[in-house]
Design an enzyme around this catalytic site. Structure first.
Site, PDB file in Angstrom:
ATOM      1  N   LEU A   1       0.866  -1.178   0.000  1.00 34.70           N
ATOM      2  CA  LEU A   1       0.000   0.000   0.000  1.00 34.70           C
ATOM      3  C   LEU A   1       0.899   1.223   0.000  1.00 34.70           C
ATOM      4  O   LEU A   1       1.806   1.319   0.835  1.00 34.70           O
ATOM      5  CB  LEU A   1      -0.897  -0.023   1.243  1.00 34.70           C
ATOM      6  CG  LEU A   1      -2.002   1.029   1.337  1.00 34.70           C
ATOM      7  CD1 LEU A   1      -3.084   0.780   0.287  1.00 34.70           C
ATOM      8  CD2 LEU A   1      -2.617   1.015   2.736  1.00 34.70           C
TER       9      LEU A   1
ATOM     10  N   ALA B   1       0.684   4.185   1.003  1.00 29.53           N
ATOM     11  CA  ALA B   1       0.760   4.984   2.226  1.00 29.53           C
ATOM     12  C   ALA B   1       1.691   4.369   3.267  1.00 29.53           C
ATOM     13  O   ALA B   1       2.166   5.056   4.162  1.00 29.53           O
ATOM     14  CB  ALA B   1      -0.641   5.161   2.828  1.00 29.53           C
ATOM     15  N   SER B   2       1.974   3.096   3.133  1.00 37.05           N
ATOM     16  CA  SER B   2       2.815   2.389   4.103  1.00 37.05           C
ATOM     17  C   SER B   2       4.274   2.829   3.995  1.00 37.05           C
ATOM     18  O   SER B   2       4.878   2.739   2.919  1.00 37.05           O
ATOM     19  CB  SER B   2       2.737   0.878   3.861  1.00 37.05           C
ATOM     20  OG  SER B   2       3.813   0.199   4.465  1.00 37.05           O
ATOM     21  N   PRO B   3       4.870   3.287   5.099  1.00 36.34           N
ATOM     22  CA  PRO B   3       6.284   3.682   5.054  1.00 36.34           C
ATOM     23  C   PRO B   3       7.230   2.569   4.592  1.00 36.34           C
ATOM     24  O   PRO B   3       8.087   2.818   3.733  1.00 36.34           O
ATOM     25  CB  PRO B   3       6.575   4.115   6.495  1.00 36.34           C
ATOM     26  CG  PRO B   3       5.243   4.518   7.041  1.00 36.34           C
ATOM     27  CD  PRO B   3       4.255   3.586   6.403  1.00 36.34           C
TER      28      PRO B   3
END
Length: 222
Positions: free
Chosen positions: A9, A11-13
């Protein structure tokens, strides 16, 4: 070269760490979105790939690797034209590894995840004050690490920079980096922002993460 598939995803760092590494190496790959917010990572199909149900997960010729640190070091070791992003020199590599462990245990686990887990899973929108203090301590450490050097593990860009910048730009959704106090960190961020692939590989996802956090209406306890 076999086709690489990155599951995750934006948005996942940690996913952004893997994307930065892939972009730096110039490796073509397919990105398959796995929406962890919708628990798609718990599907039977994904659990067969990664029983730990985490993102990112990398597929290379039928083999599956997860954890952004393992993925990044694997990619450089297998596909890098040189070892600059993950040096073979043992002392230089030890410094990079230390920074990677610092990101994993301190920046991500003690900094970011300790807030997002109760926020998303428990609906805890009032964040304990010690979580704010933990973020400030992280910024203090990074300012110290950058003394006398342009990058997080020395004089050259490495996967340690990718690992830390992805989480740092997510922590900033909770506590902004004060440019007056953290001059070295601010300069380092600007340095990475100049990378031609930075916007696509990290900045877009970091903005999405920030928007998600903003919608929670969180606050720190006084």
């Amino acid at each position: 070269m076999t086709k690489l598939i990155l599951y995750g995803l934006e948005a996942s760092p940690p996913v952004r760490t893997a994307k930065l590494t892939l972009a730096a190496l110039g490796i073509p790959y397919e990105f398959v979105e796995v929406n962890t917010l919708a628990k798609e990572n718990f599907s039977e199909a994904f659990l067969k790939k990664n029983p730990q149900h985490t993102v990112p997960t990398l597929e290379d010729d039928g083999h599956f690797i997860w954890d952004s640190h393992a993925i990044s070091s694997y990619l450089v070791s297998k596909y890098g034209k040189d070892d600059s992003l993950y040096p073979k020199d043992l002392l230089q590599r030890a410094v990079v590894d230390q920074r990677l462990h610092f990101e994993s245990g301190v920046v991500f686990a003690n900094g970011l995840r300790s807030i997002t887990m109760p926020l998303f899973k428990g609906g805890l929108t009032t964040i304990p004050r010690e979580r704010y203090d933990a973020i400030i301590e992280i910024y203090d450490f990074l300012e110290t690490f950058l003394k006398g050097q342009d990058f997080i593990a020395g004089s050259q860009l490495t996967i340690a920079d990718f690992s830390i910048i992805s989480t740092l730009t997510s922590l900033a959704a909770f506590v902004e980096v004060d440019p007056a106090k953290y001059t070295r960190v601010t300069a380092w961020i600007k340095r990475l922002e100049q990378l031609p692939y930075y916007e696509e590989a990290n900045a877009k996802g970091a903005r999405t993460f920030g928007e998600i956090i903003k919608k929670t209406n969180f606050k720190f306890a006084s």
